[in-house]
Design a protein around this motif. Structure first.
Motif, PDB file in Angstrom:
ATOM      1  N   MET A   1       0.823  -1.195   0.000  1.00  0.00           N
ATOM      2  CA  MET A   1       0.000   0.000   0.000  1.00  0.00           C
ATOM      3  C   MET A   1       0.867   1.260   0.000  1.00  0.00           C
ATOM      4  SD  MET A   1      -3.070   1.167   0.146  1.00  0.00           S
ATOM      5  CE  MET A   1      -3.996   2.556   0.662  1.00  0.00           C
ATOM      6  N   VAL A   2       1.918   1.222   0.796  1.00  0.00           N
ATOM      7  CA  VAL A   2       2.792   2.389   0.888  1.00  0.00           C
ATOM      8  C   VAL A   2       3.529   2.619  -0.441  1.00  0.00           C
ATOM      9  CG1 VAL A   2       4.776   3.363   2.095  1.00  0.00           C
ATOM     10  CG2 VAL A   2       3.039   2.137   3.371  1.00  0.00           C
ATOM     11  N   TYR A   3       3.885   1.516  -1.102  1.00  0.00           N
ATOM     12  CA  TYR A   3       4.607   1.648  -2.375  1.00  0.00           C
ATOM     13  C   TYR A   3       3.724   2.243  -3.466  1.00  0.00           C
ATOM     14  CZ  TYR A   3       8.143  -1.220  -0.151  1.00  0.00           C
ATOM     15  OH  TYR A   3       9.092  -1.690   0.699  1.00  0.00           O
ATOM     16  N   VAL A   4       2.477   1.841  -3.490  1.00  0.00           N
ATOM     17  CA  VAL A   4       1.539   2.397  -4.472  1.00  0.00           C
ATOM     18  C   VAL A   4       1.318   3.874  -4.202  1.00  0.00           C
ATOM     19  CG1 VAL A   4      -0.837   2.282  -5.329  1.00  0.00           C
ATOM     20  CG2 VAL A   4       0.413   0.174  -4.856  1.00  0.00           C
ATOM     21  N   LEU A   5       1.161   4.215  -2.944  1.00  0.00           N
ATOM     22  CA  LEU A   5       0.965   5.616  -2.569  1.00  0.00           C
ATOM     23  C   LEU A   5       2.212   6.446  -2.859  1.00  0.00           C
ATOM     24  CD1 LEU A   5      -1.289   7.312  -1.454  1.00  0.00           C
ATOM     25  CD2 LEU A   5      -0.421   6.902   0.827  1.00  0.00           C
ATOM     26  N   ALA A   6       3.380   5.888  -2.647  1.00  0.00           N
ATOM     27  CA  ALA A   6       4.621   6.598  -2.962  1.00  0.00           C
ATOM     28  C   ALA A   6       4.765   6.804  -4.467  1.00  0.00           C
ATOM     29  CB  ALA A   6       5.823   5.836  -2.417  1.00  0.00           C
ATOM     30  N   PHE A   7       4.345   5.805  -5.250  1.00  0.00           N
ATOM     31  CA  PHE A   7       4.371   5.950  -6.711  1.00  0.00           C
ATOM     32  C   PHE A   7       3.417   7.052  -7.166  1.00  0.00           C
ATOM     33  CE2 PHE A   7       2.571   4.768 -10.852  1.00  0.00           C
ATOM     34  CZ  PHE A   7       3.722   4.858 -11.619  1.00  0.00           C
ATOM     35  N   LEU A   8       2.198   7.064  -6.610  1.00  0.00           N
ATOM     36  CA  LEU A   8       1.238   8.115  -6.953  1.00  0.00           C
ATOM     37  C   LEU A   8       1.744   9.491  -6.527  1.00  0.00           C
ATOM     38  CD1 LEU A   8      -2.160   6.414  -6.088  1.00  0.00           C
ATOM     39  CD2 LEU A   8      -1.266   6.980  -8.347  1.00  0.00           C
ATOM     40  N   HIS A   9       2.377   9.549  -5.376  1.00  0.00           N
ATOM     41  CA  HIS A   9       2.941  10.812  -4.888  1.00  0.00           C
ATOM     42  C   HIS A   9       4.010  11.331  -5.854  1.00  0.00           C
ATOM     43  CE1 HIS A   9       3.778  13.717  -1.733  1.00  0.00           C
ATOM     44  NE2 HIS A   9       5.069  13.495  -1.914  1.00  0.00           N
ATOM     45  N   THR A  10       4.818  10.430  -6.386  1.00  0.00           N
ATOM     46  CA  THR A  10       5.833  10.816  -7.362  1.00  0.00           C
ATOM     47  C   THR A  10       5.191  11.325  -8.650  1.00  0.00           C
ATOM     48  OG1 THR A  10       7.298   9.136  -6.449  1.00  0.00           O
ATOM     49  CG2 THR A  10       7.856   9.999  -8.617  1.00  0.00           C
ATOM     50  N   ILE A  11       4.150  10.642  -9.103  1.00  0.00           N
ATOM     51  CA  ILE A  11       3.435  11.080 -10.307  1.00  0.00           C
ATOM     52  C   ILE A  11       2.811  12.454 -10.090  1.00  0.00           C
ATOM     53  CG2 ILE A  11       1.466  10.555 -11.820  1.00  0.00           C
ATOM     54  CD1 ILE A  11       3.917   8.785 -12.262  1.00  0.00           C
ATOM     55  N   PHE A  12       2.191  12.665  -8.924  1.00  0.00           N
ATOM     56  CA  PHE A  12       1.602  13.971  -8.623  1.00  0.00           C
ATOM     57  C   PHE A  12       2.657  15.072  -8.581  1.00  0.00           C
ATOM     58  CE2 PHE A  12      -1.913  11.619  -6.148  1.00  0.00           C
ATOM     59  CZ  PHE A  12      -2.656  11.456  -7.307  1.00  0.00           C
ATOM     60  N   SER A  13       3.823  14.777  -8.032  1.00  0.00           N
ATOM     61  CA  SER A  13       4.866  15.798  -7.948  1.00  0.00           C
ATOM     62  C   SER A  13       5.406  16.162  -9.331  1.00  0.00           C
ATOM     63  CB  SER A  13       5.999  15.347  -7.027  1.00  0.00           C
ATOM     64  OG  SER A  13       6.653  14.223  -7.570  1.00  0.00           O
ATOM     65  N   ILE A  14       5.573  15.169 -10.206  1.00  0.00           N
ATOM     66  CA  ILE A  14       6.039  15.454 -11.566  1.00  0.00           C
ATOM     67  C   ILE A  14       4.982  16.250 -12.336  1.00  0.00           C
ATOM     68  CG2 ILE A  14       6.639  14.371 -13.777  1.00  0.00           C
ATOM     69  CD1 ILE A  14       7.945  12.123 -12.091  1.00  0.00           C
ATOM     70  N   ALA A  15       3.713  15.865 -12.157  1.00  0.00           N
ATOM     71  CA  ALA A  15       2.629  16.596 -12.817  1.00  0.00           C
ATOM     72  C   ALA A  15       2.543  18.026 -12.307  1.00  0.00           C
ATOM     73  CB  ALA A  15       1.299  15.875 -12.594  1.00  0.00           C
ATOM     74  N   LEU A  16       2.765  18.204 -11.024  1.00  0.00           N
ATOM     75  CA  LEU A  16       2.715  19.546 -10.441  1.00  0.00           C
ATOM     76  C   LEU A  16       3.838  20.424 -10.977  1.00  0.00           C
ATOM     77  CD1 LEU A  16       1.068  21.154  -8.423  1.00  0.00           C
ATOM     78  CD2 LEU A  16       2.575  20.353  -6.632  1.00  0.00           C
ATOM     79  N   ILE A  17       5.017  19.874 -11.119  1.00  0.00           N
ATOM     80  CA  ILE A  17       6.133  20.633 -11.691  1.00  0.00           C
ATOM     81  C   ILE A  17       5.812  21.048 -13.115  1.00  0.00           C
ATOM     82  CG2 ILE A  17       8.528  20.457 -12.481  1.00  0.00           C
ATOM     83  CD1 ILE A  17       9.007  18.647 -10.013  1.00  0.00           C
ATOM     84  N   GLY A  18       5.287  20.122 -13.905  1.00  0.00           N
ATOM     85  CA  GLY A  18       4.933  20.442 -15.286  1.00  0.00           C
ATOM     86  C   GLY A  18       3.839  21.485 -15.383  1.00  0.00           C
ATOM     87  N   LEU A  19       2.813  21.371 -14.544  1.00  0.00           N
ATOM     88  CA  LEU A  19       1.717  22.342 -14.586  1.00  0.00           C
ATOM     89  C   LEU A  19       2.172  23.729 -14.160  1.00  0.00           C
ATOM     90  CD1 LEU A  19      -1.195  20.168 -13.189  1.00  0.00           C
ATOM     91  CD2 LEU A  19      -0.995  21.111 -15.495  1.00  0.00           C
ATOM     92  N   ILE A  20       3.040  23.796 -13.168  1.00  0.00           N
ATOM     93  CA  ILE A  20       3.534  25.105 -12.723  1.00  0.00           C
ATOM     94  C   ILE A  20       4.389  25.751 -13.816  1.00  0.00           C
ATOM     95  CG2 ILE A  20       5.103  26.218 -11.079  1.00  0.00           C
ATOM     96  CD1 ILE A  20       3.954  24.326  -8.965  1.00  0.00           C
ATOM     97  N   LEU A  21       5.169  24.934 -14.524  1.00  0.00           N
ATOM     98  CA  LEU A  21       5.983  25.493 -15.608  1.00  0.00           C
ATOM     99  C   LEU A  21       5.127  25.969 -16.780  1.00  0.00           C
ATOM    100  CD1 LEU A  21       9.022  23.073 -15.693  1.00  0.00           C
ATOM    101  CD2 LEU A  21       8.991  25.461 -14.961  1.00  0.00           C
ATOM    102  N   LEU A  22       3.943  25.420 -16.943  1.00  0.00           N
ATOM    103  CA  LEU A  22       3.068  25.847 -18.029  1.00  0.00           C
ATOM    104  C   LEU A  22       2.395  27.191 -17.757  1.00  0.00           C
ATOM    105  CD1 LEU A  22       1.303  22.579 -19.167  1.00  0.00           C
ATOM    106  CD2 LEU A  22       2.862  23.992 -20.491  1.00  0.00           C
ATOM    107  N   HIS A  23       2.297  27.583 -16.488  1.00  0.00           N
ATOM    108  CA  HIS A  23       1.670  28.862 -16.167  1.00  0.00           C
ATOM    109  C   HIS A  23       2.492  30.014 -16.728  1.00  0.00           C
ATOM    110  CE1 HIS A  23      -1.740  28.002 -13.554  1.00  0.00           C
ATOM    111  NE2 HIS A  23      -1.051  26.935 -13.181  1.00  0.00           N
ATOM    112  N   SER A  24       1.785  31.031 -17.177  1.00  0.00           N
ATOM    113  CA  SER A  24       2.499  32.184 -17.724  1.00  0.00           C
ATOM    114  C   SER A  24       2.908  33.118 -16.590  1.00  0.00           C
ATOM    115  CB  SER A  24       1.622  32.934 -18.717  1.00  0.00           C
ATOM    116  OG  SER A  24       0.483  33.444 -18.081  1.00  0.00           O
ATOM    117  N   GLY A  25       4.114  33.567 -16.668  1.00  0.00           N
ATOM    118  CA  GLY A  25       4.613  34.523 -15.699  1.00  0.00           C
ATOM    119  C   GLY A  25       4.568  35.923 -16.284  1.00  0.00           C
TER     120      GLY A  25
END
Length: 74
Positions: A1-25
Motif C-alpha cells: 500500500m505504501v509503495y503504491v501511494l509513494a508511486f502516486l505521490h511521485t506522479i503527482f509531484s512530476i505533474a505539479l512541476i509540469g503544470l507550474i511550468l506551463l503557467h504564464s509569468g
C-alpha cells in the motif's frame, strides 16, 4: 500500500512541476507558446489559463492528500 501511494505521490509531484511550468509569468511562460497568450478576455486571463489553474489546484490537493497519507502510513 505504501509503495503504491509513494508511486502516486511521485506522479503527482512530476505533474505539479509540469503544470507550474506551463503557467504564464511576467514574460509569458510556456503557455503562450502553446496558444495560451492568444485572445485574452477582459479579466486578462484566457479560458486555457483558468482551466490550467483549476487543474493545478486539483493536483495540489491530490499531492497534499498523498503527503498526509504517506505520513500516517509510514
Amino acid at each position: 500500500m505504501v509503495y503504491v501511494l509513494a508511486f502516486l505521490h511521485t506522479i503527482f509531484s512530476i505533474a505539479l512541476i509540469g503544470l507550474i511550468l506551463l503557467h504564464s509569468g511576467k514574460g509569458g511562460g510556456l503557455s503562450s507558446s502553446l496558444g495560451g497568450g492568444m485572445g485574452s478576455t477582459f479579466s486578462g486571463t484566457t479560458i486555457m489559463e483558468k482551466n490550467l489553474t483549476r487543474l493545478t489546484l486539483i493536483v495540489v490537493a491530490l499531492f497534499g492528500v498523498s503527503t498526509v497519507a504517506l505520513i500516517f502510513l509510514s
